[in-house]
Design a protein around this motif. Structure first.
Motif, PDB file in Angstrom:
ATOM      1  N   SER A 240     -10.539 -51.536   1.995  1.00 51.08           N
ATOM      2  CA  SER A 240      -9.629 -50.200   3.530  1.00 51.08           C
ATOM      3  C   SER A 240      -8.588 -50.902   3.781  1.00 51.08           C
ATOM      4  CB  SER A 240     -10.405 -51.219   5.085  1.00 51.08           C
ATOM      5  OG  SER A 240      -9.970 -50.513   5.870  1.00 51.08           O
ATOM      6  N   GLN A 241      -7.962 -50.498   3.868  1.00 50.16           N
ATOM      7  CA  GLN A 241      -5.683 -50.372   4.487  1.00 50.16           C
ATOM      8  C   GLN A 241      -5.792 -49.665   5.951  1.00 50.16           C
ATOM      9  OE1 GLN A 241      -3.987 -51.595   1.840  1.00 50.16           O
ATOM     10  NE2 GLN A 241      -5.574 -52.005   0.430  1.00 50.16           N
ATOM     11  N   ILE A 242      -6.582 -49.656   6.108  1.00 54.90           N
ATOM     12  CA  ILE A 242      -5.863 -49.317   7.514  1.00 54.90           C
ATOM     13  C   ILE A 242      -5.252 -49.629   8.012  1.00 54.90           C
ATOM     14  CG2 ILE A 242      -6.509 -47.847   9.702  1.00 54.90           C
ATOM     15  CD1 ILE A 242      -9.638 -47.578   8.475  1.00 54.90           C
ATOM     16  N   ILE A 243      -4.983 -51.298   8.813  1.00 51.76           N
ATOM     17  CA  ILE A 243      -4.275 -51.657   8.712  1.00 51.76           C
ATOM     18  C   ILE A 243      -3.028 -51.632   8.811  1.00 51.76           C
ATOM     19  CG2 ILE A 243      -3.115 -54.259  10.273  1.00 51.76           C
ATOM     20  CD1 ILE A 243      -5.465 -52.331  11.404  1.00 51.76           C
ATOM     21  N   ALA A 244      -2.762 -51.633   6.924  1.00 48.87           N
ATOM     22  CA  ALA A 244      -1.807 -51.657   6.441  1.00 48.87           C
ATOM     23  C   ALA A 244      -0.855 -50.481   6.464  1.00 48.87           C
ATOM     24  CB  ALA A 244      -1.791 -51.877   4.848  1.00 48.87           C
ATOM     25  N   ILE A 245      -1.103 -49.242   6.383  1.00 53.99           N
ATOM     26  CA  ILE A 245      -0.873 -47.909   6.343  1.00 53.99           C
ATOM     27  C   ILE A 245       0.211 -47.785   7.599  1.00 53.99           C
ATOM     28  CG2 ILE A 245      -3.229 -46.549   7.265  1.00 53.99           C
ATOM     29  CD1 ILE A 245      -0.392 -45.515   4.732  1.00 53.99           C
ATOM     30  N   SER A 246      -0.781 -48.131   8.781  1.00 55.72           N
ATOM     31  CA  SER A 246      -0.467 -48.063  10.157  1.00 55.72           C
ATOM     32  C   SER A 246       1.154 -48.957  10.042  1.00 55.72           C
ATOM     33  CB  SER A 246      -1.184 -49.042  11.024  1.00 55.72           C
ATOM     34  OG  SER A 246      -0.115 -48.626  12.263  1.00 55.72           O
TER      35      SER A 246
ATOM     36  N   PRO B 256       2.020 -40.805  12.924  1.00 45.37           N
ATOM     37  CA  PRO B 256       0.173 -40.653  13.184  1.00 45.37           C
ATOM     38  C   PRO B 256      -0.183 -41.815  14.502  1.00 45.37           C
ATOM     39  CG  PRO B 256       0.555 -40.836  11.186  1.00 45.37           C
ATOM     40  CD  PRO B 256       1.474 -41.561  11.196  1.00 45.37           C
ATOM     41  N   VAL B 257      -0.975 -41.526  15.659  1.00 50.11           N
ATOM     42  CA  VAL B 257      -1.495 -41.755  15.869  1.00 50.11           C
ATOM     43  C   VAL B 257      -3.194 -42.615  15.742  1.00 50.11           C
ATOM     44  CG1 VAL B 257      -0.510 -41.321  18.371  1.00 50.11           C
ATOM     45  CG2 VAL B 257      -2.681 -39.927  17.758  1.00 50.11           C
TER      46      VAL B 257
ATOM     47  N   HIS C  64      -1.659 -35.930  27.760  1.00 55.30           N
ATOM     48  CA  HIS C  64      -0.386 -35.766  28.164  1.00 55.30           C
ATOM     49  C   HIS C  64       0.325 -35.062  27.127  1.00 55.30           C
ATOM     50  CE1 HIS C  64      -2.100 -38.561  30.843  1.00 55.30           C
ATOM     51  NE2 HIS C  64      -3.059 -38.783  30.169  1.00 55.30           N
ATOM     52  N   ARG C  65       0.658 -35.451  25.736  1.00 51.93           N
ATOM     53  CA  ARG C  65       1.625 -35.228  24.570  1.00 51.93           C
ATOM     54  C   ARG C  65       1.547 -33.559  24.139  1.00 51.93           C
ATOM     55  NH1 ARG C  65       3.710 -40.102  21.406  1.00 51.93           N
ATOM     56  NH2 ARG C  65       3.918 -41.584  23.645  1.00 51.93           N
ATOM     57  N   GLY C  66       0.568 -32.815  24.351  1.00 53.40           N
ATOM     58  CA  GLY C  66       0.394 -31.801  23.905  1.00 53.40           C
ATOM     59  C   GLY C  66       0.197 -31.842  22.981  1.00 53.40           C
ATOM     60  N   GLU C  67       0.472 -32.287  21.372  1.00 51.91           N
ATOM     61  CA  GLU C  67      -0.282 -32.323  20.381  1.00 51.91           C
ATOM     62  C   GLU C  67       0.606 -34.084  20.284  1.00 51.91           C
ATOM     63  OE1 GLU C  67       0.002 -28.711  17.367  1.00 51.91           O
ATOM     64  OE2 GLU C  67       1.458 -29.476  18.573  1.00 51.91           O
ATOM     65  N   VAL C  68      -0.368 -34.075  19.202  1.00 55.71           N
ATOM     66  CA  VAL C  68      -0.976 -35.614  18.725  1.00 55.71           C
ATOM     67  C   VAL C  68      -0.751 -35.987  16.649  1.00 55.71           C
ATOM     68  CG1 VAL C  68      -0.490 -36.681  20.316  1.00 55.71           C
ATOM     69  CG2 VAL C  68      -2.625 -36.507  19.371  1.00 55.71           C
ATOM     70  N   PRO C  69      -0.117 -35.844  16.157  1.00 50.33           N
ATOM     71  CA  PRO C  69      -0.138 -35.913  15.163  1.00 50.33           C
ATOM     72  C   PRO C  69      -0.994 -36.890  13.731  1.00 50.33           C
ATOM     73  CG  PRO C  69       1.771 -38.032  14.981  1.00 50.33           C
ATOM     74  CD  PRO C  69       0.938 -36.870  16.554  1.00 50.33           C
TER      75      PRO C  69
ATOM     76  N   GLU D 194       4.355 -43.188  -0.547  1.00 51.95           N
ATOM     77  CA  GLU D 194       5.109 -44.149  -0.649  1.00 51.95           C
ATOM     78  C   GLU D 194       4.175 -45.039  -1.129  1.00 51.95           C
ATOM     79  OE1 GLU D 194       9.184 -44.055   0.796  1.00 51.95           O
ATOM     80  OE2 GLU D 194       9.476 -42.527   0.678  1.00 51.95           O
ATOM     81  N   CYS D 195       3.211 -45.516  -0.134  1.00 49.18           N
ATOM     82  CA  CYS D 195       1.868 -46.752   0.404  1.00 49.18           C
ATOM     83  C   CYS D 195       1.428 -47.158  -0.988  1.00 49.18           C
ATOM     84  CB  CYS D 195       1.524 -46.217   1.097  1.00 49.18           C
ATOM     85  SG  CYS D 195       0.246 -47.805   1.602  1.00 49.18           S
ATOM     86  N   GLU D 196       2.146 -47.968  -1.191  1.00 50.13           N
ATOM     87  CA  GLU D 196       0.699 -48.246  -2.838  1.00 50.13           C
ATOM     88  C   GLU D 196      -0.074 -47.903  -3.286  1.00 50.13           C
ATOM     89  OE1 GLU D 196       0.776 -52.065  -6.799  1.00 50.13           O
ATOM     90  OE2 GLU D 196       1.428 -52.414  -4.293  1.00 50.13           O
ATOM     91  N   ASN D 197      -1.152 -48.168  -2.498  1.00 51.55           N
ATOM     92  CA  ASN D 197      -2.468 -47.232  -2.326  1.00 51.55           C
ATOM     93  C   ASN D 197      -2.831 -46.118  -1.808  1.00 51.55           C
ATOM     94  OD1 ASN D 197      -5.315 -48.200  -3.543  1.00 51.55           O
ATOM     95  ND2 ASN D 197      -5.717 -48.930  -1.209  1.00 51.55           N
ATOM     96  N   VAL D 198      -1.651 -45.981  -1.538  1.00 52.70           N
ATOM     97  CA  VAL D 198      -1.942 -44.377  -0.964  1.00 52.70           C
ATOM     98  C   VAL D 198      -2.272 -42.851  -2.065  1.00 52.70           C
ATOM     99  CG1 VAL D 198      -1.910 -42.033   0.376  1.00 52.70           C
ATOM    100  CG2 VAL D 198      -1.569 -44.683   1.375  1.00 52.70           C
ATOM    101  N   GLU D 199      -3.592 -42.924  -2.217  1.00 50.08           N
ATOM    102  CA  GLU D 199      -3.714 -41.317  -3.431  1.00 50.08           C
ATOM    103  C   GLU D 199      -3.106 -40.157  -2.712  1.00 50.08           C
ATOM    104  OE1 GLU D 199      -6.878 -39.879  -6.295  1.00 50.08           O
ATOM    105  OE2 GLU D 199      -7.361 -41.607  -6.562  1.00 50.08           O
ATOM    106  N   ASP D 200      -3.382 -39.565  -2.118  1.00 47.94           N
ATOM    107  CA  ASP D 200      -3.815 -38.524  -0.516  1.00 47.94           C
ATOM    108  C   ASP D 200      -3.686 -38.328   0.504  1.00 47.94           C
ATOM    109  OD1 ASP D 200      -3.179 -35.608  -1.158  1.00 47.94           O
ATOM    110  OD2 ASP D 200      -4.993 -34.895  -1.971  1.00 47.94           O
ATOM    111  N   VAL D 201      -2.622 -37.187   0.852  1.00 47.16           N
ATOM    112  CA  VAL D 201      -2.700 -37.058   2.272  1.00 47.16           C
ATOM    113  C   VAL D 201      -2.352 -35.829   2.751  1.00 47.16           C
ATOM    114  CG1 VAL D 201       0.055 -38.297   2.612  1.00 47.16           C
ATOM    115  CG2 VAL D 201      -1.482 -38.397   5.033  1.00 47.16           C
ATOM    116  N   ALA D 202      -3.369 -36.210   3.929  1.00 47.33           N
ATOM    117  CA  ALA D 202      -2.525 -34.716   5.182  1.00 47.33           C
ATOM    118  C   ALA D 202      -2.423 -35.389   6.395  1.00 47.33           C
ATOM    119  CB  ALA D 202      -3.647 -33.274   4.799  1.00 47.33           C
ATOM    120  N   VAL D 203      -1.461 -34.356   6.888  1.00 49.42           N
ATOM    121  CA  VAL D 203      -1.668 -35.265   8.446  1.00 49.42           C
ATOM    122  C   VAL D 203      -1.339 -33.641   9.335  1.00 49.42           C
ATOM    123  CG1 VAL D 203       0.485 -35.340  10.041  1.00 49.42           C
ATOM    124  CG2 VAL D 203       0.177 -36.586   8.011  1.00 49.42           C
TER     125      VAL D 203
END
Length: 540
Positions: free
Chosen positions: A450-456, A469-470, A434-439, A418-427
């Protein structure tokens, strides 16, 4: 008696029109010619000693020879073992041994992948098929609905590939349901892009069954795909999530090029609701969002959204109701005998006429998922909504369990798209001390900015804290199996060195309470792994 190829005999008697076209070669075939060529190939199989019940492996690119080989094998009651041309020699050797293959059908380029002299199988190169157009038609071997006609190997993402045992009866159910769902008629033109080594071929055979024209692409390329739609006035399209995603990003005016299309199939992976919704509003083409597996020949037993459902299917997130004679239920992942209530998330179970007989030569694996009462445990996670439509959440093995919390990658991907500048994504997940698994999210952006801060920040506004996602990886492309199924395994392996750096950063923190604190990010440094540019950011 039921031999699945006899629909060709019926069509031959009532139709003279062309029903199959290979545009790369400029060749057309009617039902009689298909049956004649299949009969010629069947005679060659018999000359090689192949009899009813024998296993024949097909190792070809998408081609008329691939389709006709299926029919030839089925015509004499033998068992097809379809493979994909991208398989390695190791994978092929495994399938040959596991299935007890007696003959391999391949082309001149494929011969080197096999050692015929030191093997128990022979090789057939199906050359000169055009000369077989007038070959005498071979009578079908008598087969029962429960007789095997195919061993379909799964992708083998966990453990060794498993060969689903499919029957003539299974195929009859699949073809019948797909003709019904697509409402195929003789005037339809279907454009098929699915690998012929995949059960998605069933949509093309369904088109043949109805007397429609089936156009086969040897390989998918978007511009050629659009050209074929325009040239042949295609009415029904085979698609998949990445294809529908490509439509969303096509230039203005593409709508006119696909104006003859009345429906498009989506399958092979979750179709993110934001992409589905955008596609629908722009093109006004209903998506036949289908759910099934190799073990059910797609929707031989499965569920589907049909065009008629669109009046009430406004959430763009369901794969619909069961098709004819099929049943669906949601069960506890740890106790399949416990059926869950409507709305509860659990493992999807299917029961119906196209469920495979089990996995060939794997009795224990068969018992685990093919239950005595006919239910098949799919390994997929989902729920039934208020209208009792099936909604997919994820693959059971893809579900991330972080500190006891269950995270479904598809849900997170839907939010990030839903983020405007994201074209494709995979998690995907990564082991955590400590947590077993993380996304972790791999993201392809629409621009180079670069949109890393904005996407977070965006993710935090759309998702519960534990689902965010961590770590974020900026990538050029999302890896997919056969061009359609997102490969979270490949992502995990490909970027493991970067994730390991992230894990080291985490270990520097003093306690789990500091996990939500940000630390060093790198938004300008570009790193490369396996030829892939990666812009990496870490956050906790």
């Amino acid at each position: 008696m039921l031999n699945i190829t006899t629909f060709l005999d019926a069509n031959m008697r009532r139709l003279s029109k062309n029903v199959f076209h290979c545009p790369e070669r400029g060749t057309y075939y009617n039902s009689e010619e298909i049956l004649s060529i299949a009969s010629g190939l069947a005679e060659k199989l018999k000359e090689k000693g192949i009899e009813k019940g024998d296993r024949v492996l097909i190792y070809l690119n998408n081609s008329p020879e691939y389709l006709f080989s299926y029919f030839a094998i089925w015509r004499i009651g033998a068992v097809a073992v379809p493979t994909n041309r991208v398989y390695t020699k190791f994978e092929l050797d495994y399938m040959i041994q596991n299935a007890g293959v007696r003959l391999v059908i391949t082309d001149e380029d494929g011969v080197d992948s096999f050692d015929e002299e030191n093997s128990s199988f022979s090789i057939l190169v199906p050359a000169g098929i055009e000369e077989m157009r007038n070959h005498p038609i071979l009578l079908p071997t008598e087969t029962d609905p429960e007789d095997l006609c195919q061993i379909q190997y799964t992708s083998g993402t966990t453990g060794k590939p498993k060969g689903a045992m499919l029957t003539h009866g299974n195929w009859l159910a699949a073809i019948s349901n797909e003709v019904d769902v697509m409402e195929f008629v003789e005037s339809d033109v279907y454009l098929g892009i699915y690998p012929m080594g995949h059960v998605g071929l069933s949509w093309g055979i369904a088109a043949l069954r109805s007397g429609a024209l089936y156009i086969m692409m040897e390989r998918f390329e978007l511009e050629n795909y659009l050209h074929l739609i325009e040239t042949h006035k295609v009415t029904a399209l085979s698609g998949m999530p990445p294809v529908i995603h490509s439509f969303v990003n096509c230039p203005e005016g593409t709508e006119e090029r696909v104006k003859t299309v009345r429906e498009i199939i989506s399958g092979g992976g979750p179709l993110h609701n934001e992409i589905w919704k955008t596609f629908h509003h722009r093109y006004n083409i209903p998506v036949v969002n289908a759910y099934g597996l190799s073990e059910t020949i797609v929707i031989g037993t499965g569920t589907v959204i049909r065009p008629v459902d669109y009046a009430t299917a406004d959430k763009f997130q369901s794969v619909g109701h069961p098709v004819c004679f099929s049943e669906v239920k949601i069960v506890d992942e740890n106790d399949p005998n416990r059926e869950l209530e409507q709305g509860e998330i659990g493992e999807i179970a299917l029961r119906g006429p196209a469920v495979a007989k089990g996995y060939y030569g794997m009795p224990e694996e068969t018992k685990q998922v093919f239950l005595a009462d006919g239910w098949f445990l799919t390994g997929d996670i989902g729920y039934l909504d208020a209208d009792l439509r099936l909604c997919l959440t994820d693959r059971k093995k893809d579900m991330i369990v972080m500190s006891g919390w269950k995270i479904y990658p598809t849900e997170v991907e839907d939010a990030l798209l839903e983020c405007e500048n994201v074209e494709d994504v995979a998690v995907f997940s990564y082991p955590h001390p400590h947590r077993g698994e993380v996304p972790i999210a791999a993201i392809k952006y629409k621009s180079n900015v670069s949109q890393i801060i904005a996407i977070s920040v965006f993710a935090k506004s759309r998702l519960a804290k534990y689902k965010v996602p961590v770590d974020f990886l900026e990538v050029e492309e999302i890896p997919r199996i056969n061009g359609w199924k997102t490969s979270r395994k490949i992502l995990n392996e490909k970027y493991s060195e970067y994730i390991e750096d992230f894990e080291k950063e985490y270990l520097k923190t003093k306690s789990p309470s500091s996990q939500n604190q940000s630390f060093k990010t790198s938004t300008n440094d570009m790193e490369r792994t396996n030829g892939q540019n990666v812009n990496r950011s870490s956050k906790f």
